[in-house]
Design a protein around this motif. Structure first.
Motif, mmCIF file in Angstrom:
data_model
loop_
_atom_site.group_PDB
_atom_site.id
_atom_site.type_symbol
_atom_site.label_atom_id
_atom_site.label_comp_id
_atom_site.label_asym_id
_atom_site.label_seq_id
_atom_site.Cartn_x
_atom_site.Cartn_y
_atom_site.Cartn_z
ATOM 1 N N LEU A 16 0.793 -1.234 0.000
ATOM 2 C CA LEU A 16 0.000 0.000 0.000
ATOM 3 C C LEU A 16 0.826 1.284 0.000
ATOM 4 N N LYS A 17 2.121 1.191 0.285
ATOM 5 C CA LYS A 17 2.921 2.412 0.421
ATOM 6 C C LYS A 17 2.874 3.300 -0.819
ATOM 7 N N PRO A 18 3.132 2.796 -2.030
ATOM 8 C CA PRO A 18 3.076 3.691 -3.210
ATOM 9 C C PRO A 18 1.687 4.306 -3.418
ATOM 10 N N LEU A 19 0.649 3.521 -3.230
ATOM 11 C CA LEU A 19 -0.709 4.025 -3.377
ATOM 12 C C LEU A 19 -0.988 5.111 -2.341
ATOM 13 N N PHE A 20 -0.589 4.865 -1.099
ATOM 14 C CA PHE A 20 -0.807 5.804 0.004
ATOM 15 C C PHE A 20 -0.110 7.134 -0.284
ATOM 16 N N VAL A 21 1.169 7.055 -0.689
ATOM 17 C CA VAL A 21 1.936 8.268 -0.987
ATOM 18 C C VAL A 21 1.252 9.060 -2.096
ATOM 19 N N ASN A 22 0.893 8.387 -3.165
ATOM 20 C CA ASN A 22 0.254 9.053 -4.294
ATOM 21 C C ASN A 22 -1.089 9.666 -3.896
ATOM 22 N N TYR A 23 -1.871 8.922 -3.129
ATOM 23 C CA TYR A 23 -3.201 9.369 -2.688
ATOM 24 C C TYR A 23 -3.112 10.651 -1.856
ATOM 25 N N LEU A 24 -2.216 10.663 -0.869
ATOM 26 C CA LEU A 24 -2.095 11.865 -0.039
ATOM 27 C C LEU A 24 -1.441 13.005 -0.798
ATOM 28 N N HIS A 25 -0.478 12.660 -1.657
ATOM 29 C CA HIS A 25 0.194 13.686 -2.444
ATOM 30 C C HIS A 25 -0.789 14.460 -3.317
ATOM 31 N N LYS A 26 -1.733 13.753 -3.917
ATOM 32 C CA LYS A 26 -2.699 14.396 -4.807
ATOM 33 C C LYS A 26 -3.732 15.226 -4.055
ATOM 34 N N ASN A 27 -3.948 14.918 -2.778
ATOM 35 C CA ASN A 27 -5.033 15.559 -2.051
ATOM 36 C C ASN A 27 -4.609 16.557 -0.978
ATOM 37 N N PHE A 28 -3.309 16.590 -0.633
ATOM 38 C CA PHE A 28 -2.868 17.482 0.443
ATOM 39 C C PHE A 28 -1.543 18.138 0.094
ATOM 40 N N PRO A 29 -1.343 19.372 0.544
ATOM 41 C CA PRO A 29 -0.069 20.059 0.289
ATOM 42 C C PRO A 29 0.975 19.639 1.333
ATOM 43 N N LEU A 30 1.445 18.388 1.249
ATOM 44 C CA LEU A 30 2.383 17.848 2.223
ATOM 45 C C LEU A 30 3.691 17.468 1.546
ATOM 46 N N THR A 31 4.764 17.471 2.321
ATOM 47 C CA THR A 31 6.049 17.015 1.807
ATOM 48 C C THR A 31 6.067 15.497 1.825
ATOM 49 N N TYR A 32 7.013 14.933 1.100
ATOM 50 C CA TYR A 32 7.164 13.482 1.080
ATOM 51 C C TYR A 32 7.434 12.966 2.493
ATOM 52 N N ASP A 33 8.303 13.644 3.241
ATOM 53 C CA ASP A 33 8.613 13.212 4.610
ATOM 54 C C ASP A 33 7.372 13.254 5.506
ATOM 55 N N GLU A 34 6.551 14.260 5.340
ATOM 56 C CA GLU A 34 5.310 14.322 6.120
ATOM 57 C C GLU A 34 4.397 13.144 5.788
ATOM 58 N N ILE A 35 4.310 12.820 4.503
ATOM 59 C CA ILE A 35 3.464 11.698 4.094
ATOM 60 C C ILE A 35 4.006 10.392 4.675
ATOM 61 N N MET A 36 5.315 10.203 4.647
ATOM 62 C CA MET A 36 5.890 8.976 5.189
ATOM 63 C C MET A 36 5.719 8.915 6.712
ATOM 64 N N ASP A 37 5.804 10.042 7.399
ATOM 65 C CA ASP A 37 5.531 10.063 8.843
ATOM 66 C C ASP A 37 4.085 9.662 9.117
ATOM 67 N N ILE A 38 3.178 10.164 8.304
ATOM 68 C CA ILE A 38 1.765 9.813 8.454
ATOM 69 C C ILE A 38 1.574 8.322 8.210
ATOM 70 N N TYR A 39 2.246 7.793 7.209
ATOM 71 C CA TYR A 39 2.126 6.364 6.911
ATOM 72 C C TYR A 39 2.558 5.522 8.116
ATOM 73 N N THR A 40 3.671 5.901 8.721
ATOM 74 C CA THR A 40 4.137 5.203 9.926
ATOM 75 C C THR A 40 3.122 5.337 11.048
ATOM 76 N N ASP A 41 2.618 6.538 11.251
ATOM 77 C CA ASP A 41 1.626 6.775 12.310
ATOM 78 C C ASP A 41 0.365 5.953 12.089
ATOM 79 N N VAL A 42 -0.073 5.849 10.841
ATOM 80 C CA VAL A 42 -1.272 5.070 10.530
ATOM 81 C C VAL A 42 -1.064 3.618 10.933
ATOM 82 N N TRP A 43 0.112 3.074 10.624
ATOM 83 C CA TRP A 43 0.367 1.668 10.968
ATOM 84 C C TRP A 43 0.466 1.461 12.472
ATOM 85 N N ILE A 44 0.952 2.458 13.186
ATOM 86 C CA ILE A 44 0.950 2.379 14.649
ATOM 87 C C ILE A 44 -0.493 2.362 15.147
ATOM 88 N N ASP A 45 -1.329 3.211 14.568
ATOM 89 C CA ASP A 45 -2.748 3.237 14.951
ATOM 90 C C ASP A 45 -3.453 1.937 14.586
#
Length: 187
Positions: A16-45
């Motif tokens: 899911l990582k490539p899909l997740f990155v692309n999905y958030l990238h298209k919908n939010f003004p976030l940096t790549y590092d922010e998206i990857m931090d969110i991805y890690t946080d989601v998996w912790i949740d």
């Protein structure tokens, strides 16, 4: 019957990582590092929700994880200062990202099977100073949540513990990479 966290991670984390990155990238003004931090946080949740029995069989994991990412990205995007540049759309190429990601995964798999690499990794991991040693043991061996780690180590928030853990992992990766480069295992 509830899912086991390891089953979900094995099946979906890398997929899911490539899909997740692309999905958030298209919908939010976030940096790549922010998206990857969110991805890690989601998996912790996800882990925490599974441990609490809040997730049952039949869950549509792709939608569940993307929705959690959407919610967290929305919080991050609304809190960020307006002077921070977003992830530049013209510099992002999904095909290149996925190709590079696949190549890195293949290279990692072959490196980790190398006995010399395993010896270097073992040697480097045998010495990890605190607070990294403690936080990584609590997370990976004792399987505490980041909130529990934050409480036990007197961090103000679980986000502080996550940041510390990520920095520790970055330091360990850099040490291992430097060691294998010195030994000529990788270029």
């Amino acid at each position: 019957m509830p899912y086991e966290y390891n089953d979900i991670v094995r099946q979906f984390f890398e997929e899911l990582k490539p899909l997740f990155v692309n999905y958030l990238h298209k919908n939010f003004p976030l940096t790549y590092d922010e998206i990857m931090d969110i991805y890690t946080d989601v998996w912790i949740d996800v882990r925490n929700n599974i441990q609490r029995g809040k997730v049952e069989k039949g869950t549509k994991w792709k939608a569940y994880i993307l929705k959690m990412g959407w919610n967290q990205a929305n919080k991050v995007a609304t809190r960020r200062p307006s002077n921070v540049d977003s992830y530049d759309d013209e510099k992002f190429n999904r095909d290149n990202f996925e190709r590079q990601y696949s190549q890195e995964k293949e290279a990692e798999a072959s490196i980790y099977e190398d006995p010399d690499m395993q010896a270097v990794l073992s040697a480097e991991l045998s010495y990890i100073p605190d607070p990294c040693n403690k936080i990584l043991k609590l997370y990976y061996f004792d399987e505490l949540s980041m909130k529990e780690i934050a409480d036990s180590m007197n961090y103000s928030t679980s986000r502080s513990a996550i940041t510390t853990k990520n920095r520790c992992m970055d330091k360990i990766k850099a040490r291992v990479v430097n060691a294998v480069r010195r030994l000529g295992i990788i270029g």
